[in-house]
Design a protein around this motif. Structure first.
Motif, mmCIF file in Angstrom:
data_model
loop_
_atom_site.group_PDB
_atom_site.id
_atom_site.type_symbol
_atom_site.label_atom_id
_atom_site.label_comp_id
_atom_site.label_asym_id
_atom_site.label_seq_id
_atom_site.Cartn_x
_atom_site.Cartn_y
_atom_site.Cartn_z
ATOM 1 N N MET A 1 0.832 -1.211 0.000
ATOM 2 C CA MET A 1 0.000 0.000 0.000
ATOM 3 C C MET A 1 0.865 1.258 0.000
ATOM 4 O O MET A 1 1.697 1.426 0.882
ATOM 5 C CB MET A 1 -0.798 0.029 1.320
ATOM 6 N N ARG A 46 -3.587 6.673 -3.533
ATOM 7 C CA ARG A 46 -4.987 6.988 -3.184
ATOM 8 C C ARG A 46 -5.030 7.207 -1.688
ATOM 9 O O ARG A 46 -4.575 6.346 -0.934
ATOM 10 C CB ARG A 46 -5.925 5.809 -3.471
ATOM 11 N N PRO A 47 -5.548 8.334 -1.264
ATOM 12 C CA PRO A 47 -5.614 8.571 0.182
ATOM 13 C C PRO A 47 -6.421 7.495 0.903
ATOM 14 O O PRO A 47 -7.426 7.016 0.377
ATOM 15 C CB PRO A 47 -6.307 9.930 0.301
ATOM 16 N N LEU A 49 -9.045 6.662 3.259
ATOM 17 C CA LEU A 49 -10.149 7.453 3.792
ATOM 18 C C LEU A 49 -10.427 7.169 5.264
ATOM 19 O O LEU A 49 -11.010 7.987 5.965
ATOM 20 C CB LEU A 49 -11.419 7.207 2.971
ATOM 21 N N VAL A 50 -10.003 6.006 5.706
ATOM 22 C CA VAL A 50 -10.213 5.685 7.112
ATOM 23 C C VAL A 50 -9.274 6.533 7.979
ATOM 24 O O VAL A 50 -9.692 7.137 8.965
ATOM 25 C CB VAL A 50 -9.990 4.183 7.368
ATOM 26 N N ALA A 51 -8.036 6.598 7.555
ATOM 27 C CA ALA A 51 -7.066 7.421 8.282
ATOM 28 C C ALA A 51 -7.503 8.882 8.259
ATOM 29 O O ALA A 51 -7.459 9.587 9.272
ATOM 30 C CB ALA A 51 -5.683 7.274 7.651
ATOM 31 N N LEU A 54 -10.299 9.440 10.676
ATOM 32 C CA LEU A 54 -9.856 9.525 12.070
ATOM 33 C C LEU A 54 -9.228 10.885 12.367
ATOM 34 O O LEU A 54 -9.531 11.519 13.371
ATOM 35 C CB LEU A 54 -8.844 8.413 12.358
ATOM 36 N N THR A 59 -16.194 11.350 8.492
ATOM 37 C CA THR A 59 -15.967 10.268 7.527
ATOM 38 C C THR A 59 -16.610 10.483 6.171
ATOM 39 O O THR A 59 -16.380 9.714 5.247
ATOM 40 C CB THR A 59 -16.533 8.942 8.082
ATOM 41 N N MET A 61 -19.649 9.922 5.545
ATOM 42 C CA MET A 61 -20.632 8.869 5.328
ATOM 43 C C MET A 61 -21.918 9.229 6.069
ATOM 44 O O MET A 61 -21.876 9.772 7.173
ATOM 45 C CB MET A 61 -20.112 7.530 5.832
ATOM 46 N N GLY A 89 -20.064 14.070 -2.366
ATOM 47 C CA GLY A 89 -18.902 13.438 -1.756
ATOM 48 C C GLY A 89 -19.210 12.570 -0.548
ATOM 49 O O GLY A 89 -18.313 12.225 0.208
ATOM 50 N N HIS A 91 -20.816 8.974 1.079
ATOM 51 C CA HIS A 91 -21.273 7.610 0.850
ATOM 52 C C HIS A 91 -22.502 7.393 1.708
ATOM 53 O O HIS A 91 -22.615 7.978 2.781
ATOM 54 C CB HIS A 91 -20.207 6.601 1.274
ATOM 55 N N LEU A 116 -18.752 6.192 12.897
ATOM 56 C CA LEU A 116 -18.575 5.697 11.542
ATOM 57 C C LEU A 116 -19.207 6.661 10.560
ATOM 58 O O LEU A 116 -18.733 6.844 9.448
ATOM 59 C CB LEU A 116 -19.249 4.328 11.435
ATOM 60 N N LEU B 49 -15.180 3.303 15.835
ATOM 61 C CA LEU B 49 -15.009 2.318 14.773
ATOM 62 C C LEU B 49 -14.023 2.767 13.698
ATOM 63 O O LEU B 49 -13.423 1.942 13.002
ATOM 64 C CB LEU B 49 -16.367 2.012 14.137
ATOM 65 N N VAL B 50 -13.888 4.060 13.558
ATOM 66 C CA VAL B 50 -12.961 4.555 12.544
ATOM 67 C C VAL B 50 -11.519 4.283 12.993
ATOM 68 O O VAL B 50 -10.696 3.786 12.229
ATOM 69 C CB VAL B 50 -13.173 6.058 12.288
ATOM 70 N N ALA B 51 -11.264 4.585 14.247
ATOM 71 C CA ALA B 51 -9.926 4.324 14.787
ATOM 72 C C ALA B 51 -9.624 2.830 14.740
ATOM 73 O O ALA B 51 -8.529 2.402 14.358
ATOM 74 C CB ALA B 51 -9.834 4.828 16.223
ATOM 75 N N LEU B 54 -8.753 1.798 11.272
ATOM 76 C CA LEU B 54 -7.389 2.156 10.873
ATOM 77 C C LEU B 54 -6.375 1.198 11.489
ATOM 78 O O LEU B 54 -5.472 0.701 10.819
ATOM 79 C CB LEU B 54 -7.077 3.585 11.318
ATOM 80 N N THR B 59 -12.576 -2.472 8.060
ATOM 81 C CA THR B 59 -13.632 -1.599 8.559
ATOM 82 C C THR B 59 -14.955 -2.298 8.835
ATOM 83 O O THR B 59 -15.872 -1.689 9.377
ATOM 84 C CB THR B 59 -13.923 -0.486 7.537
ATOM 85 N N LEU B 93 -22.720 -0.369 2.353
ATOM 86 C CA LEU B 93 -22.754 0.870 1.607
ATOM 87 C C LEU B 93 -23.537 0.610 0.341
ATOM 88 O O LEU B 93 -23.290 -0.381 -0.350
ATOM 89 C CB LEU B 93 -21.322 1.211 1.214
ATOM 90 N N ARG B 111 -13.145 5.717 -5.338
ATOM 91 C CA ARG B 111 -13.579 6.063 -3.992
ATOM 92 C C ARG B 111 -13.774 4.811 -3.161
ATOM 93 O O ARG B 111 -13.433 4.771 -1.992
ATOM 94 C CB ARG B 111 -14.910 6.815 -4.057
ATOM 95 N N SER B 114 -10.677 3.035 -1.535
ATOM 96 C CA SER B 114 -9.837 3.831 -0.646
ATOM 97 C C SER B 114 -9.879 3.348 0.789
ATOM 98 O O SER B 114 -9.938 4.131 1.712
ATOM 99 C CB SER B 114 -10.244 5.300 -0.732
ATOM 100 N N ARG B 115 -9.869 2.049 0.928
ATOM 101 C CA ARG B 115 -9.765 1.433 2.266
ATOM 102 C C ARG B 115 -10.990 1.626 3.130
ATOM 103 O O ARG B 115 -10.972 1.299 4.312
ATOM 104 C CB ARG B 115 -8.556 2.005 3.033
ATOM 105 N N LEU B 116 -12.032 2.195 2.543
ATOM 106 C CA LEU B 116 -13.228 2.438 3.326
ATOM 107 C C LEU B 116 -13.975 1.134 3.542
ATOM 108 O O LEU B 116 -14.594 0.921 4.574
ATOM 109 C CB LEU B 116 -14.112 3.424 2.561
#
Lengths: 342, 342
Positions: A1, A46-47, A49-51, A54, A59, A61, A89, A91, A116, B49-51, B54, B59, B93, B111, B114-116
């Motif tokens: 990654m 790709r960034p 998105l979870v990081a 946080l 998020t 969402m 933007g 989800h 979340l 949950l976000v932390a 990560l 997720t 989602l 999108r 992106s690890r979501l």
DNA sequence: CTGAAAGCGCTTACAG
DNA sequence: CTGAAAGCGCTTACAG
């Protein structure tokens, strides 16, 4: 990654700078911006998105909480919501409550309040307002969508809310039938949820000097074709058969259509039908249904806008305004003047 | 916001221990476990949950990618998927592609990668297999859901996949009509997507020595009541009217019902109809529709199971098995023996 | 305009 | 059985 650090290293800058060019904030010189962008390209970065979620505490969402998706009205609405959210933007997490009623109540809300999601779009028949309140207290933005009329007005005020003007929908239906010359009208409706529609319809008739007999109101417990069929069968057995039926929902109206046809009567020649909702089937059945259209797109749009404001904290707490979306009449082939011989 | 640190402080342990009691792993003494649980209770702590996402690199969110929700088949399926996912601790989602076709293709996939989310449930008519491949390369688990028969078999092999056995569905429809004594059958179907159903139906008839005339096959471009109506109207104009119609989808079948009724013919006395899908409307229309039921629940269940395996890496890469779910016949009131005088 | 550093709230080896 | 510490991959003041 590949991460920000990799990009920063390749572009020979610090992660702060990479972050700045990605998010378009902070001043970055043209030259380093180019370099960073090249590095992003090269690494296919790709960034995560979870990081990001946080770090930002957000998020992007939303959760859309619905009773069920098995009613076309809701599924069309859900698709609309998802599209609009997507464009902004966000989800959207789908949450359906119908089949989960046996599990611990509130359990769902707990999961949803775990950072979340940024906000909740709540339709009625799902969580209670008390549960919604709890969610807000945990820092979730909440907007009420649709049909909360049964609830305590004092509680409703605590939330931003959008709804259709269903009283006006009932009035429109009445006005249309009155204009065609009907005087003997009947109603089939889901109770207690569709009270406003009934009141509007009654008011519309009243303003033309027409009363609605008690026995020409048929209650249904669900918005299904079948219930519409049964309710209409009961109406057809009335000593003085109505010349027009207002159904508080298109599914009921379609059931009415079937019932009338099965009784060797014709729509609209013998009996007119007006539905409400304008779902995808309304234009497909035969004859195509005259109905009061509820602009779902507009409702979805306003709701997301309000939610976004709530998320961004622009909404002054405790002074939530409520908005109403106006329905309109769609004339198709299921309505006509009453038969002359009646 | 109360965090792990707060809990740890109150319980006078380290965050590692709190984490262990929450996740039920690592050995924790009964005594400290109680203390930690009390602290959690007292503070009303909820894990972020976000932390967690990560830290774990996972997720517990899935994306369900559908063409549209405006077909009852898909919306019922979506509800089913959401329920099953929910029970297994996943959020889903919702991703609908129909109305987004004009935007940059692949943008959506980006999108989503992106690890979501941990995995993707992909139905056909949404992303291409090439795009799905890209998602997998970015580390996303992917399972193919439904109707990929048109695609290159070599490519399909790259993915785990579940589908209904639609050939068998066609056979079942044929067997039922043959058993009732029909010999002059017609088909209305959405092409090219429903080819397997047609082939199955044809095979079923063939095994009874019956052939399907070319002019008794009507193609539709969409699964709507309206298209079913039109296709059936064409069939009714045939010199030798069929005594039975197999519709490749319940919406088409309902359209057929309307068309036949509007032509002063009766279902099933004059013409029998068999649908396919068993959506919620099938049992509600009048006469209730005989149809081939596709067990959505089972499909949803298997799909999520496969996806979970893929996420947990239990699936040996490149050797994906495909599974087929068997449909079954549901006899209602739209089928009967052919009229005697034909 | 750019860098060094702390922080978001968890989990996970690793010592002890 | 418990603790100290590093790490997940970002963002965000704050210096310079």
């Amino acid at each position: 990654m590949v991460t920000l650090v990799d990009v920063a290293r390749l572009a020979m800058v610090t992660t702060a700078t990479v972050s700045n060019v990605i998010n378009g904030k902070g001043a970055v010189s043209e030259k380093t911006r180019k370099r960073v962008e090249a590095a992003i390209q090269e690494l296919g970065y790709r960034p995560n998105l979870v990081a990001r979620g946080l770090a930002r505490g957000r998020t992007n969402m939303l959760a859309l909480v619905l009773h069920t998706l098995s009613n076309p009205f809701y599924s069309e609405f859900a698709e609309e919501v998802e599209l609009i959210a997507w464009k902004r933007g966000y989800h959207v997490l789908l949450c359906t409550t119908l089949q989960k009623e046996l599990t611990i109540p509130g359990h769902m809300l707990e999961r949803l309040s775990s950072r979340l999601i940024d906000g909740l779009l709540l339709t009625s028949g799902t969580f209670s307002l008390k549960e919604a309140q709890q969610a807000m207290e945990r820092g979730l933005a909440v907007v009420l969508y649709m049909d909360w009329e049964g609830a305590d007005p004092e509680q409703i005020k605590q939330f931003p809310a959008v709804d259709f003007d269903l009283f006006s929908a009932g009035e429109l239906a009445a006005a249309h039938l009155v204009e065609l010359g009907h005087r003997r009208c009947a109603v089939i409706l889901e109770m207690p949820n569709h009270l406003r529609r009934l009141n509007g319809f009654r008011a519309g008739l009243a303003s033309a000097g027409i009363e609605l007999d008690a026995d020409s109101i048929q209650h249904c417990s669900k918005d299904t074709i079948q219930q519409g069929y049964q309710a209409t069968t009961a109406l057809l057995a009335l000593p003085r058969r109505p010349t027009a039926i207002f159904a508080s929902n298109d599914m009921l109206a379609i059931g009415a259509l079937h019932a009338i046809t099965d009784h060797e009567l014709r729509v609209p020649d013998d009996i007119s039908i007006v539905g409400l909702d304008d779902n995808l089937m309304a234009s497909q059945v035969s004859p195509a249904l005259t109905t009061i259209a509820l602009p779902k797109h507009e409702l979805a749009h306003i709701g997301i806008e309000m939610l976004q404001q709530a998320i961004e904290g622009e909404e002054p707490v405790g002074v939530h305004h409520h908005r109403l979306v106006q329905p309109h009449l769609v004339v198709r082939r299921s309505t006509a003047p009453p038969p002359p011989d009646v």
